[in-house]
Design a protein around this motif. Structure first.
Motif, PDB file in Angstrom:
ATOM      1  N   SER A 111       0.825  -1.210   0.000  1.00  0.00           N
ATOM      2  CA  SER A 111       0.000   0.000   0.000  1.00  0.00           C
ATOM      3  C   SER A 111       0.856   1.255   0.000  1.00  0.00           C
ATOM      4  O   SER A 111       0.561   2.218  -0.718  1.00  0.00           O
ATOM      5  CB  SER A 111      -0.923   0.025   1.217  1.00  0.00           C
ATOM      6  N   LEU A 112       1.912   1.251   0.782  1.00  0.00           N
ATOM      7  CA  LEU A 112       2.809   2.402   0.824  1.00  0.00           C
ATOM      8  C   LEU A 112       3.505   2.600  -0.514  1.00  0.00           C
ATOM      9  O   LEU A 112       3.583   3.723  -1.026  1.00  0.00           O
ATOM     10  CB  LEU A 112       3.840   2.244   1.940  1.00  0.00           C
ATOM     11  N   ALA A 113       3.990   1.522  -1.104  1.00  0.00           N
ATOM     12  CA  ALA A 113       4.659   1.628  -2.405  1.00  0.00           C
ATOM     13  C   ALA A 113       3.699   2.134  -3.474  1.00  0.00           C
ATOM     14  O   ALA A 113       4.060   2.989  -4.292  1.00  0.00           O
ATOM     15  CB  ALA A 113       5.237   0.270  -2.810  1.00  0.00           C
ATOM     16  N   PHE A 114       2.470   1.637  -3.472  1.00  0.00           N
ATOM     17  CA  PHE A 114       1.480   2.091  -4.438  1.00  0.00           C
ATOM     18  C   PHE A 114       1.151   3.569  -4.236  1.00  0.00           C
ATOM     19  O   PHE A 114       1.060   4.328  -5.210  1.00  0.00           O
ATOM     20  CB  PHE A 114       0.204   1.252  -4.314  1.00  0.00           C
ATOM     21  N   SER A 115       0.990   3.982  -2.997  1.00  0.00           N
ATOM     22  CA  SER A 115       0.682   5.389  -2.704  1.00  0.00           C
ATOM     23  C   SER A 115       1.816   6.309  -3.141  1.00  0.00           C
ATOM     24  O   SER A 115       1.565   7.373  -3.726  1.00  0.00           O
ATOM     25  CB  SER A 115       0.417   5.576  -1.212  1.00  0.00           C
ATOM     26  N   LEU A 116       3.045   5.913  -2.873  1.00  0.00           N
ATOM     27  CA  LEU A 116       4.181   6.738  -3.279  1.00  0.00           C
ATOM     28  C   LEU A 116       4.320   6.787  -4.793  1.00  0.00           C
ATOM     29  O   LEU A 116       4.639   7.843  -5.353  1.00  0.00           O
ATOM     30  CB  LEU A 116       5.471   6.209  -2.636  1.00  0.00           C
ATOM     31  N   THR A 117       4.060   5.692  -5.467  1.00  0.00           N
ATOM     32  CA  THR A 117       4.112   5.677  -6.924  1.00  0.00           C
ATOM     33  C   THR A 117       3.030   6.588  -7.507  1.00  0.00           C
ATOM     34  O   THR A 117       3.289   7.355  -8.447  1.00  0.00           O
ATOM     35  CB  THR A 117       3.932   4.245  -7.454  1.00  0.00           C
ATOM     36  N   LEU A 118       1.841   6.508  -6.958  1.00  0.00           N
ATOM     37  CA  LEU A 118       0.739   7.358  -7.420  1.00  0.00           C
ATOM     38  C   LEU A 118       1.045   8.832  -7.171  1.00  0.00           C
ATOM     39  O   LEU A 118       0.817   9.676  -8.046  1.00  0.00           O
ATOM     40  CB  LEU A 118      -0.555   6.953  -6.716  1.00  0.00           C
ATOM     41  N   PHE A 119       1.593   9.158  -6.013  1.00  0.00           N
ATOM     42  CA  PHE A 119       1.953  10.538  -5.701  1.00  0.00           C
ATOM     43  C   PHE A 119       3.045  11.035  -6.642  1.00  0.00           C
ATOM     44  O   PHE A 119       2.974  12.157  -7.157  1.00  0.00           O
ATOM     45  CB  PHE A 119       2.425  10.639  -4.243  1.00  0.00           C
ATOM     46  N   ASN A 120       4.051  10.205  -6.886  1.00  0.00           N
ATOM     47  CA  ASN A 120       5.134  10.575  -7.792  1.00  0.00           C
ATOM     48  C   ASN A 120       4.608  10.822  -9.206  1.00  0.00           C
ATOM     49  O   ASN A 120       5.011  11.779  -9.877  1.00  0.00           O
ATOM     50  CB  ASN A 120       6.205   9.485  -7.799  1.00  0.00           C
ATOM     51  N   ALA A 121       3.691   9.966  -9.671  1.00  0.00           N
ATOM     52  CA  ALA A 121       3.106  10.140 -11.002  1.00  0.00           C
ATOM     53  C   ALA A 121       2.296  11.430 -11.079  1.00  0.00           C
ATOM     54  O   ALA A 121       2.353  12.145 -12.091  1.00  0.00           O
ATOM     55  CB  ALA A 121       2.232   8.946 -11.345  1.00  0.00           C
ATOM     56  N   ALA A 122       1.564  11.749 -10.019  1.00  0.00           N
ATOM     57  CA  ALA A 122       0.775  12.985 -10.016  1.00  0.00           C
ATOM     58  C   ALA A 122       1.677  14.216 -10.043  1.00  0.00           C
ATOM     59  O   ALA A 122       1.405  15.183 -10.770  1.00  0.00           O
ATOM     60  CB  ALA A 122      -0.133  13.018  -8.784  1.00  0.00           C
ATOM     61  N   VAL A 123       2.754  14.189  -9.276  1.00  0.00           N
ATOM     62  CA  VAL A 123       3.692  15.318  -9.268  1.00  0.00           C
ATOM     63  C   VAL A 123       4.349  15.471 -10.644  1.00  0.00           C
ATOM     64  O   VAL A 123       4.470  16.597 -11.163  1.00  0.00           O
ATOM     65  CB  VAL A 123       4.756  15.142  -8.159  1.00  0.00           C
ATOM     66  N   ASP A 124       4.758  14.363 -11.246  1.00  0.00           N
ATOM     67  CA  ASP A 124       5.348  14.414 -12.589  1.00  0.00           C
ATOM     68  C   ASP A 124       4.351  14.963 -13.607  1.00  0.00           C
ATOM     69  O   ASP A 124       4.704  15.787 -14.459  1.00  0.00           O
ATOM     70  CB  ASP A 124       5.821  13.033 -13.033  1.00  0.00           C
ATOM     71  N   LEU A 125       3.111  14.501 -13.528  1.00  0.00           N
ATOM     72  CA  LEU A 125       2.085  14.962 -14.459  1.00  0.00           C
ATOM     73  C   LEU A 125       1.868  16.461 -14.342  1.00  0.00           C
ATOM     74  O   LEU A 125       1.836  17.176 -15.353  1.00  0.00           O
ATOM     75  CB  LEU A 125       0.769  14.223 -14.204  1.00  0.00           C
ATOM     76  N   ILE A 126       1.748  16.950 -13.138  1.00  0.00           N
ATOM     77  CA  ILE A 126       1.529  18.385 -12.938  1.00  0.00           C
ATOM     78  C   ILE A 126       2.739  19.188 -13.402  1.00  0.00           C
ATOM     79  O   ILE A 126       2.602  20.198 -14.100  1.00  0.00           O
ATOM     80  CB  ILE A 126       1.194  18.668 -11.455  1.00  0.00           C
ATOM     81  N   SER A 127       3.923  18.742 -13.041  1.00  0.00           N
ATOM     82  CA  SER A 127       5.143  19.469 -13.410  1.00  0.00           C
ATOM     83  C   SER A 127       5.333  19.540 -14.923  1.00  0.00           C
ATOM     84  O   SER A 127       5.535  20.622 -15.482  1.00  0.00           O
ATOM     85  CB  SER A 127       6.366  18.800 -12.793  1.00  0.00           C
ATOM     86  N   PHE A 128       5.261  18.384 -15.588  1.00  0.00           N
ATOM     87  CA  PHE A 128       5.495  18.359 -17.022  1.00  0.00           C
ATOM     88  C   PHE A 128       4.354  18.999 -17.815  1.00  0.00           C
ATOM     89  O   PHE A 128       4.578  19.566 -18.882  1.00  0.00           O
ATOM     90  CB  PHE A 128       5.777  16.935 -17.506  1.00  0.00           C
ATOM     91  N   SER A 129       3.139  18.919 -17.291  1.00  0.00           N
ATOM     92  CA  SER A 129       2.025  19.599 -17.947  1.00  0.00           C
ATOM     93  C   SER A 129       2.225  21.105 -17.907  1.00  0.00           C
ATOM     94  O   SER A 129       1.978  21.806 -18.896  1.00  0.00           O
ATOM     95  CB  SER A 129       0.699  19.235 -17.275  1.00  0.00           C
ATOM     96  N   ASN A 130       2.668  21.597 -16.789  1.00  0.00           N
ATOM     97  CA  ASN A 130       2.935  23.032 -16.649  1.00  0.00           C
ATOM     98  C   ASN A 130       4.046  23.467 -17.612  1.00  0.00           C
ATOM     99  O   ASN A 130       3.944  24.506 -18.272  1.00  0.00           O
ATOM    100  CB  ASN A 130       3.305  23.360 -15.207  1.00  0.00           C
ATOM    101  N   ILE A 131       5.097  22.665 -17.707  1.00  0.00           N
ATOM    102  CA  ILE A 131       6.207  22.997 -18.612  1.00  0.00           C
ATOM    103  C   ILE A 131       5.727  22.974 -20.071  1.00  0.00           C
ATOM    104  O   ILE A 131       5.996  23.891 -20.838  1.00  0.00           O
ATOM    105  CB  ILE A 131       7.382  22.017 -18.406  1.00  0.00           C
ATOM    106  N   PRO A 133      -1.211  24.828 -27.546  1.00  0.00           N
ATOM    107  CA  PRO A 133      -2.032  23.940 -28.390  1.00  0.00           C
ATOM    108  C   PRO A 133      -1.580  22.472 -28.344  1.00  0.00           C
ATOM    109  O   PRO A 133      -2.411  21.557 -28.383  1.00  0.00           O
ATOM    110  CB  PRO A 133      -1.867  24.515 -29.799  1.00  0.00           C
ATOM    111  N   LEU A 134      -0.279  22.257 -28.255  1.00  0.00           N
ATOM    112  CA  LEU A 134       0.209  20.877 -28.166  1.00  0.00           C
ATOM    113  C   LEU A 134      -0.248  20.234 -26.856  1.00  0.00           C
ATOM    114  O   LEU A 134      -0.602  19.055 -26.825  1.00  0.00           O
ATOM    115  CB  LEU A 134       1.737  20.845 -28.268  1.00  0.00           C
ATOM    116  N   PHE A 135      -0.259  21.004 -25.799  1.00  0.00           N
ATOM    117  CA  PHE A 135      -0.733  20.494 -24.512  1.00  0.00           C
ATOM    118  C   PHE A 135      -2.183  20.033 -24.624  1.00  0.00           C
ATOM    119  O   PHE A 135      -2.544  18.950 -24.144  1.00  0.00           O
ATOM    120  CB  PHE A 135      -0.590  21.572 -23.434  1.00  0.00           C
ATOM    121  N   VAL A 136      -3.021  20.838 -25.279  1.00  0.00           N
ATOM    122  CA  VAL A 136      -4.433  20.492 -25.431  1.00  0.00           C
ATOM    123  C   VAL A 136      -4.587  19.235 -26.281  1.00  0.00           C
ATOM    124  O   VAL A 136      -5.369  18.335 -25.952  1.00  0.00           O
ATOM    125  CB  VAL A 136      -5.220  21.683 -26.037  1.00  0.00           C
TER     126      VAL A 136
END
Length: 109
Positions: free
Chosen positions: A42-62, A69-72
């Motif tokens: 459960s801890l490993a899954f939670s950390l993986t999910l959190f890491n993926a969310a942080v990556d998604l937000i960071s790279f989406s912003n960049i 338009p490419l983002f959309v």
């Protein structure tokens, strides 16, 4: 969590029933191992999910900052791909259920 399961294990003389019938070897150790494995997973899954969310937000912003338009387009592409995968998964599970029913029908006397 451990105390909850240990209480259930000791409640209504379950411990004595298991020991007297020799159903399971070392049930207390198995409870501890299962809870440890569950919390570790459960801890490993939670950390993986959190890491993926942080990556998604960071790279989406960049990406949005570089070329909106490419983002959309990529956002629509990923949502569409996910929707198609979910729909195909449902169709495949319905097909599998249909095959199981047909096999059971043909095997019945």
């Amino acid at each position: 969590m451990t105390s909850y399961y240990m209480d259930r294990y000791l409640k209504n003389q379950t411990f004595y029933k298991i020991q007297s019938q020799s159903i399971i070897d070392n049930p207390d150790q198995r409870i501890v191992d299962d809870i440890s494995s569950f919390t570790r997973t459960s801890l490993a899954f939670s950390l993986t999910l959190f890491n993926a969310a942080v990556d998604l937000i960071s790279f989406s912003n960049i990406l949005y900052g570089i070329y909106p338009p490419l983002f959309v387009v990529l956002l629509v592409y990923s949502i569409g791909g996910t929707a198609i995968s979910v729909l195909l998964g449902r169709v495949m599970s319905i097909s599998l259920i249909a095959q199981i029913v047909m096999v059971n029908y043909h095997l019945s006397p």
